[in-house]
Design a protein around this motif. Structure first.
Motif, PDB file in Angstrom:
ATOM      1  N   ALA A  26       0.865  -1.179   0.000  1.00  0.00           N
ATOM      2  CA  ALA A  26       0.000   0.000   0.000  1.00  0.00           C
ATOM      3  C   ALA A  26       0.897   1.223   0.000  1.00  0.00           C
ATOM      4  O   ALA A  26       2.026   1.183   0.492  1.00  0.00           O
ATOM      5  CB  ALA A  26      -0.913   0.001   1.223  1.00  0.00           C
ATOM      6  N   ASP A  27       0.398   2.314  -0.538  1.00  0.00           N
ATOM      7  CA  ASP A  27       1.173   3.551  -0.590  1.00  0.00           C
ATOM      8  C   ASP A  27       0.196   4.700  -0.820  1.00  0.00           C
ATOM      9  O   ASP A  27      -1.005   4.499  -0.968  1.00  0.00           O
ATOM     10  CB  ASP A  27       2.199   3.475  -1.733  1.00  0.00           C
ATOM     11  CG  ASP A  27       3.346   4.476  -1.590  1.00  0.00           C
ATOM     12  OD1 ASP A  27       3.341   5.281  -0.635  1.00  0.00           O
ATOM     13  OD2 ASP A  27       4.243   4.455  -2.449  1.00  0.00           O
ATOM     14  N   GLU A  28       0.727   5.875  -0.851  1.00  0.00           N
ATOM     15  CA  GLU A  28      -0.047   7.073  -1.170  1.00  0.00           C
ATOM     16  C   GLU A  28       0.429   7.618  -2.507  1.00  0.00           C
ATOM     17  O   GLU A  28       1.566   7.360  -2.927  1.00  0.00           O
ATOM     18  CB  GLU A  28       0.127   8.139  -0.077  1.00  0.00           C
ATOM     19  CG  GLU A  28      -0.521   7.782   1.249  1.00  0.00           C
ATOM     20  CD  GLU A  28      -2.043   7.815   1.219  1.00  0.00           C
ATOM     21  OE1 GLU A  28      -2.633   8.329   0.256  1.00  0.00           O
ATOM     22  OE2 GLU A  28      -2.644   7.299   2.173  1.00  0.00           O
ATOM     23  N   PRO A  29      -0.414   8.388  -3.191  1.00  0.00           N
ATOM     24  CA  PRO A  29       0.002   8.989  -4.461  1.00  0.00           C
ATOM     25  C   PRO A  29       1.163   9.973  -4.272  1.00  0.00           C
ATOM     26  O   PRO A  29       1.377  10.499  -3.170  1.00  0.00           O
ATOM     27  CB  PRO A  29      -1.252   9.732  -4.933  1.00  0.00           C
ATOM     28  CG  PRO A  29      -2.380   9.184  -4.133  1.00  0.00           C
ATOM     29  CD  PRO A  29      -1.793   8.699  -2.850  1.00  0.00           C
ATOM     30  N   THR A  40      -3.916   2.696  -2.392  1.00  0.00           N
ATOM     31  CA  THR A  40      -4.083   3.550  -1.218  1.00  0.00           C
ATOM     32  C   THR A  40      -4.991   2.807  -0.240  1.00  0.00           C
ATOM     33  O   THR A  40      -5.711   1.876  -0.637  1.00  0.00           O
ATOM     34  CB  THR A  40      -4.740   4.900  -1.581  1.00  0.00           C
ATOM     35  OG1 THR A  40      -6.096   4.656  -1.993  1.00  0.00           O
ATOM     36  CG2 THR A  40      -3.972   5.647  -2.666  1.00  0.00           C
ATOM     37  N   PRO A  41      -4.996   3.183   1.039  1.00  0.00           N
ATOM     38  CA  PRO A  41      -5.922   2.541   1.970  1.00  0.00           C
ATOM     39  C   PRO A  41      -7.381   2.623   1.517  1.00  0.00           C
ATOM     40  O   PRO A  41      -8.137   1.656   1.673  1.00  0.00           O
ATOM     41  CB  PRO A  41      -5.686   3.311   3.274  1.00  0.00           C
ATOM     42  CG  PRO A  41      -4.240   3.698   3.189  1.00  0.00           C
ATOM     43  CD  PRO A  41      -4.046   4.069   1.732  1.00  0.00           C
ATOM     44  N   THR A  42      -7.768   3.740   0.936  1.00  0.00           N
ATOM     45  CA  THR A  42      -9.132   3.879   0.417  1.00  0.00           C
ATOM     46  C   THR A  42      -9.390   2.873  -0.696  1.00  0.00           C
ATOM     47  O   THR A  42     -10.445   2.232  -0.744  1.00  0.00           O
ATOM     48  CB  THR A  42      -9.365   5.311  -0.091  1.00  0.00           C
ATOM     49  OG1 THR A  42      -9.189   6.211   0.997  1.00  0.00           O
ATOM     50  CG2 THR A  42     -10.747   5.487  -0.671  1.00  0.00           C
ATOM     51  N   GLU A  43      -8.444   2.707  -1.591  1.00  0.00           N
ATOM     52  CA  GLU A  43      -8.596   1.736  -2.677  1.00  0.00           C
ATOM     53  C   GLU A  43      -8.675   0.311  -2.141  1.00  0.00           C
ATOM     54  O   GLU A  43      -9.388  -0.525  -2.693  1.00  0.00           O
ATOM     55  CB  GLU A  43      -7.447   1.872  -3.674  1.00  0.00           C
ATOM     56  CG  GLU A  43      -7.508   3.154  -4.474  1.00  0.00           C
ATOM     57  CD  GLU A  43      -6.227   3.455  -5.233  1.00  0.00           C
ATOM     58  OE1 GLU A  43      -6.304   4.255  -6.195  1.00  0.00           O
ATOM     59  OE2 GLU A  43      -5.144   2.930  -4.892  1.00  0.00           O
TER      60      GLU A  43
END
Length: 130
Positions: A26-29, A40-43
């Motif tokens: 997981a990562d952020e943009p 992303t956590p939302t994804e």
């Protein structure tokens, strides 16, 4: 209790998530400081609902021996900043030789997947340091 383990080191915001012998990243943009190396956590949340819905539809169609060749489930959600209401939107495409009654039944069954039940129910999170 180690059902899911998330580990983050010094590298912003890359996180390895492990379940049994499976690992995902997981990562952020990039625009928020991440490197876009994974979901992303939302994804991940949206993915859980999409995968669960697709699997539930597949299981039911298989049990009924219906000609479902493919199910595609697209999920997104929005949060109302004022009311804090979260609304998930699911779009389901069913490909195969299905009657309109079968298609409607599969839509109904898709709403009964375990993840949707969790999301719609009362949820509590208990956190502690170890």
């Amino acid at each position: 209790m180690n059902k899911i383990k998330a580990t983050i080191g010094a590298q912003k915001y890359k996180t390895e998530i492990q379940a049994k012998n499976h690992i995902i990243t997981a990562d952020e943009p990039v625009e928020v400081g991440g490197q876009d190396l994974g979901f992303t956590p939302t994804e991940l949340l949206e993915s859980s609902l999409a995968a669960c819905t697709a699997m539930t539809i597949r299981m039911y169609a298989d049990r009924k021996a219906w000609d479902l060749q493919e199910a595609q489930v697209n999920v997104s959600f929005k949060r109302n900043i004022k009311t804090h209401l979260v609304t998930f939107k699911k779009q389901i495409e069913l490909i195969g030789n299905l009657t309109s009654e079968q298609r409607e039944k599969l839509l109904e069954i898709g709403k009964k997947c375990p993840i949707e039940k969790i999301i719609k129910g009362e949820v509590a999170v208990a956190s502690k340091l170890i």
